[in-house]
Design a protein around this motif. Structure first.
Motif, mmCIF file in Angstrom:
data_model
loop_
_atom_site.group_PDB
_atom_site.id
_atom_site.type_symbol
_atom_site.label_atom_id
_atom_site.label_comp_id
_atom_site.label_asym_id
_atom_site.label_seq_id
_atom_site.Cartn_x
_atom_site.Cartn_y
_atom_site.Cartn_z
ATOM 1 N N GLU A 14 0.818 -1.238 -0.037
ATOM 2 C CA GLU A 14 -0.019 0.184 -0.165
ATOM 3 C C GLU A 14 0.701 1.153 0.187
ATOM 4 O OE1 GLU A 14 -3.303 0.377 -0.544
ATOM 5 O OE2 GLU A 14 -3.258 -1.821 -0.811
ATOM 6 N N GLN A 15 2.009 1.233 0.648
ATOM 7 C CA GLN A 15 2.892 2.428 0.637
ATOM 8 C C GLN A 15 3.522 2.645 -0.638
ATOM 9 O OE1 GLN A 15 3.313 4.594 3.042
ATOM 10 N NE2 GLN A 15 4.983 5.739 1.681
ATOM 11 N N MET A 16 3.864 1.471 -1.193
ATOM 12 C CA MET A 16 4.480 1.610 -2.639
ATOM 13 C C MET A 16 3.331 2.031 -3.562
ATOM 14 S SD MET A 16 5.302 -1.561 -5.383
ATOM 15 C CE MET A 16 3.574 -1.859 -5.496
ATOM 16 N N TYR A 17 2.073 1.819 -3.447
ATOM 17 C CA TYR A 17 1.287 2.129 -4.536
ATOM 18 C C TYR A 17 0.892 3.844 -4.353
ATOM 19 C CZ TYR A 17 -0.543 -2.600 -5.591
ATOM 20 O OH TYR A 17 -0.515 -3.693 -6.163
ATOM 21 N N LYS A 18 0.970 4.441 -2.993
ATOM 22 C CA LYS A 18 0.777 5.543 -2.600
ATOM 23 C C LYS A 18 1.880 6.245 -2.997
ATOM 24 C CE LYS A 18 0.523 8.587 1.320
ATOM 25 N NZ LYS A 18 0.388 8.683 2.751
ATOM 26 N N GLU A 19 3.214 6.079 -2.920
ATOM 27 C CA GLU A 19 4.441 6.597 -3.577
ATOM 28 C C GLU A 19 4.225 6.720 -5.129
ATOM 29 O OE1 GLU A 19 7.800 4.618 -2.082
ATOM 30 O OE2 GLU A 19 7.228 5.239 0.042
ATOM 31 N N ARG A 20 3.995 5.528 -5.698
ATOM 32 C CA ARG A 20 3.624 5.709 -7.325
ATOM 33 C C ARG A 20 2.775 6.627 -7.675
ATOM 34 N NH1 ARG A 20 2.928 -0.251 -8.896
ATOM 35 N NH2 ARG A 20 2.940 0.463 -11.015
ATOM 36 N N MET A 21 1.525 6.555 -6.915
ATOM 37 C CA MET A 21 0.473 7.560 -7.366
ATOM 38 C C MET A 21 0.893 9.087 -7.131
ATOM 39 S SD MET A 21 -2.471 7.864 -8.638
ATOM 40 C CE MET A 21 -3.870 6.633 -8.131
ATOM 41 N N GLU A 22 1.532 9.317 -6.185
ATOM 42 C CA GLU A 22 2.135 10.638 -5.834
ATOM 43 C C GLU A 22 2.858 11.112 -7.274
ATOM 44 O OE1 GLU A 22 3.974 10.482 -1.977
ATOM 45 O OE2 GLU A 22 2.023 10.854 -0.975
ATOM 46 N N LEU A 23 3.970 10.143 -7.421
ATOM 47 C CA LEU A 23 4.700 10.571 -8.681
ATOM 48 C C LEU A 23 3.729 10.767 -9.934
ATOM 49 C CD1 LEU A 23 7.762 8.191 -7.963
ATOM 50 C CD2 LEU A 23 7.858 10.830 -7.700
ATOM 51 N N PHE A 24 3.060 9.825 -10.053
ATOM 52 C CA PHE A 24 2.175 10.022 -11.633
ATOM 53 C C PHE A 24 1.171 11.357 -11.244
ATOM 54 C CE2 PHE A 24 2.023 5.162 -11.330
ATOM 55 C CZ PHE A 24 3.214 5.038 -11.681
ATOM 56 N N LYS A 25 0.733 11.616 -10.207
ATOM 57 C CA LYS A 25 -0.180 12.763 -10.230
ATOM 58 C C LYS A 25 0.758 14.125 -10.154
ATOM 59 C CE LYS A 25 -4.339 11.462 -8.989
ATOM 60 N NZ LYS A 25 -5.735 11.893 -9.673
ATOM 61 N N LYS A 26 1.886 13.940 -9.715
ATOM 62 C CA LYS A 26 3.060 15.226 -9.825
ATOM 63 C C LYS A 26 3.198 15.346 -11.390
ATOM 64 C CE LYS A 26 7.599 16.555 -8.621
ATOM 65 N NZ LYS A 26 8.796 16.380 -7.659
ATOM 66 N N MET A 27 3.331 14.480 -12.066
ATOM 67 C CA MET A 27 3.824 14.428 -13.518
ATOM 68 C C MET A 27 2.684 14.981 -14.296
ATOM 69 S SD MET A 27 6.765 14.386 -13.870
ATOM 70 C CE MET A 27 6.585 14.563 -15.779
ATOM 71 N N TYR A 152 -6.828 1.700 -14.980
ATOM 72 C CA TYR A 152 -6.584 2.790 -14.018
ATOM 73 C C TYR A 152 -7.560 3.895 -13.757
ATOM 74 C CZ TYR A 152 -2.155 0.538 -12.836
ATOM 75 O OH TYR A 152 -1.021 -0.475 -12.610
ATOM 76 N N LYS A 153 -7.904 4.411 -15.091
ATOM 77 C CA LYS A 153 -8.956 5.607 -15.160
ATOM 78 C C LYS A 153 -10.167 4.954 -14.682
ATOM 79 C CE LYS A 153 -11.268 8.596 -18.503
ATOM 80 N NZ LYS A 153 -11.364 8.930 -19.821
ATOM 81 N N ALA A 154 -10.670 3.694 -14.845
ATOM 82 C CA ALA A 154 -12.035 3.628 -14.539
ATOM 83 C C ALA A 154 -12.134 3.127 -13.004
ATOM 84 C CB ALA A 154 -12.317 1.845 -15.308
ATOM 85 N N PHE A 155 -11.129 2.541 -12.616
ATOM 86 C CA PHE A 155 -11.295 2.359 -11.024
ATOM 87 C C PHE A 155 -10.250 3.550 -10.200
ATOM 88 C CE2 PHE A 155 -11.632 -1.576 -13.438
ATOM 89 C CZ PHE A 155 -12.777 -1.906 -13.059
ATOM 90 N N GLY A 156 -9.812 4.528 -10.944
ATOM 91 C CA GLY A 156 -9.027 5.248 -10.015
ATOM 92 C C GLY A 156 -8.066 5.031 -8.955
ATOM 93 N N LYS A 157 -7.373 3.892 -8.985
ATOM 94 C CA LYS A 157 -6.469 3.395 -8.101
ATOM 95 C C LYS A 157 -5.741 2.640 -8.819
ATOM 96 C CE LYS A 157 -9.409 -0.685 -6.570
ATOM 97 N NZ LYS A 157 -10.049 -1.395 -5.427
ATOM 98 N N LEU A 158 -4.401 2.224 -8.123
ATOM 99 C CA LEU A 158 -3.194 1.390 -8.494
ATOM 100 C C LEU A 158 -3.374 -0.042 -8.274
ATOM 101 C CD1 LEU A 158 -0.275 3.837 -8.286
ATOM 102 C CD2 LEU A 158 -1.821 3.464 -10.235
ATOM 103 N N ASN A 159 -4.027 -0.403 -7.085
ATOM 104 C CA ASN A 159 -4.090 -1.697 -6.497
ATOM 105 C C ASN A 159 -4.988 -2.557 -7.303
ATOM 106 O OD1 ASN A 159 -3.991 -4.086 -5.315
ATOM 107 N ND2 ASN A 159 -4.375 -3.381 -3.265
ATOM 108 N N LEU A 160 -4.907 -3.409 -8.168
ATOM 109 C CA LEU A 160 -5.818 -4.033 -9.006
ATOM 110 C C LEU A 160 -5.714 -5.405 -9.183
ATOM 111 C CD1 LEU A 160 -6.505 -1.605 -11.936
ATOM 112 C CD2 LEU A 160 -7.916 -1.653 -9.891
ATOM 113 N N GLN A 161 -5.242 -6.062 -7.828
ATOM 114 C CA GLN A 161 -4.550 -7.474 -7.708
ATOM 115 C C GLN A 161 -5.748 -8.309 -7.370
ATOM 116 O OE1 GLN A 161 -1.674 -7.754 -8.927
ATOM 117 N NE2 GLN A 161 -1.108 -5.954 -9.448
#
Length: 308
Positions: A14-27, A152-161
């Motif tokens: 979950e921490q990894m997903y949060k860090e990745r999302m922050e980077l993607f949103k920044k870009m 990712y657009k449809a579900f709005g999150k990175l954790n789709l496992q």
């Protein structure tokens, strides 16, 4: 002992997903390119790193830019980190974190480089597809990246496992490991899946989040559906009695979405049925950016069954 370890792994993920999302949103804020395109590229390459020995292990940002593309093909210093000389030699390397260096191994710098590259084509969907094709030079890669982005657009999150068993547990069914067994129909070949026997018409569900990549008739598999998940695993469902109403190619589905029913179709022209007892043939395939191969789905089916 297993429970604390699993909890720790879950928290770490979950921490990894949060860090990745922050980077993607920044870009996204820096380029106006929606975050899910960066996430789609990153997940595509993340999957490649898990199955290819010629690529480094996945990191927080897993997009891998070769040295020649980063520094420029004619740059005498292929480890160049100077944004000015990299630009002079037409490399894509960029400084994303403001430290004055274009570090090929820094996640923010990599995303900045990719963002700048995509921007040269534009921010519209079709422009991004063209940019991706120029970047990867492979239609399959573009299709998978765009599919990831759509999920990712449809579900709005990175954790789709999350995964589920393909049949509802309240129906009677049986299966055993038949992957690799010999098959005589259509020439000598192996059985690339697991057969799950159940009553005719028992609902068949998507096991994962995914994109409906294939739907139609196959002379061996009958009415069949192919769904590609976020890990670039292709889930194959065959011998169906038909498809769920309104299910379409390119549709985004989630675990548990009903896609059809158990049947006995196949081994002949369209509509052939009844040559064997009703069952679901379930297969799984992996793509490594070069080719695709089948692997044994039985252990996964058992795990999903236990999880439910």
């Amino acid at each position: 002992m297993a429970m604390p370890v699993q909890a720790a792994d879950s928290k770490k993920d979950e921490q990894m997903y949060k860090e990745r999302m922050e980077l993607f949103k920044k870009m996204e804020a820096a380029t106006s390119i929606p975050w899910y395109y960066f996430a789609g590229m990153d997940q595509y390459e993340r999957n490649l790193r898990f199955v290819r020995k010629d690529l480094p292990e996945p990191d927080t940002v897993s997009i891998y830019v070769p040295e020649t593309k980063w520094a420029g093909p004619l740059n005498p210093d292929q480890e160049d980190e100077n944004p000015s000389t990299i630009a002079a030699f037409q490399g894509i390397g960029a400084d994303g974190n403001g430290d004055g260096k274009a570090d090929r191994l820094n996640g923010e710098d990599v995303l900045a480089a990719v963002g700048n590259y995509l921007l040269t084509y534009g921010t519209e969907h079709d422009n991004i597809k063209i940019a991706l094709w120029r970047y990867y030079g492979r239609d399959k890669a573009v299709s998978i990246v765009i599919g990831n982005a759509r999920m990712y657009k449809a579900f709005g999150k990175l954790n789709l496992q999350h995964k589920v068993f393909p049949l509802p547990r309240n129906f009677n069914y049986s299966f055993k490991n038949t992957w690799g067994a010999a098959r005589g129909w259509g020439g000598r070949r192996i059985h690339e899946g697991t057969d799950i026997f159940a009553g005719h018409g028992v609902p068949v569900r998507s096991t994962s989040y995914g994109i409906v990549e294939m739907k139609g008739w196959n002379r061996f598999g009958g009415w069949r559906i192919g769904i590609r998940d976020i890990n670039n695993t292709y889930h194959y469902y065959a011998h169906l009695n038909g498809f769920a109403k309104d299910l379409t190619l390119g549709q985004v589905v989630k675990p548990g979405t009903v896609i059809g029913g158990v049947g006995s179709t196949g081994y002949g022209p369209p509509g052939t049925s009844g040559k064997f007892p009703p069952h679901l043939h379930f297969g799984m395939y992996k793509d490594n950016g070069r080719t695709e191969w089948s692997f044994d789905p039985y252990p996964h089916l058992r795990q999903w069954e236990r999880n439910e």
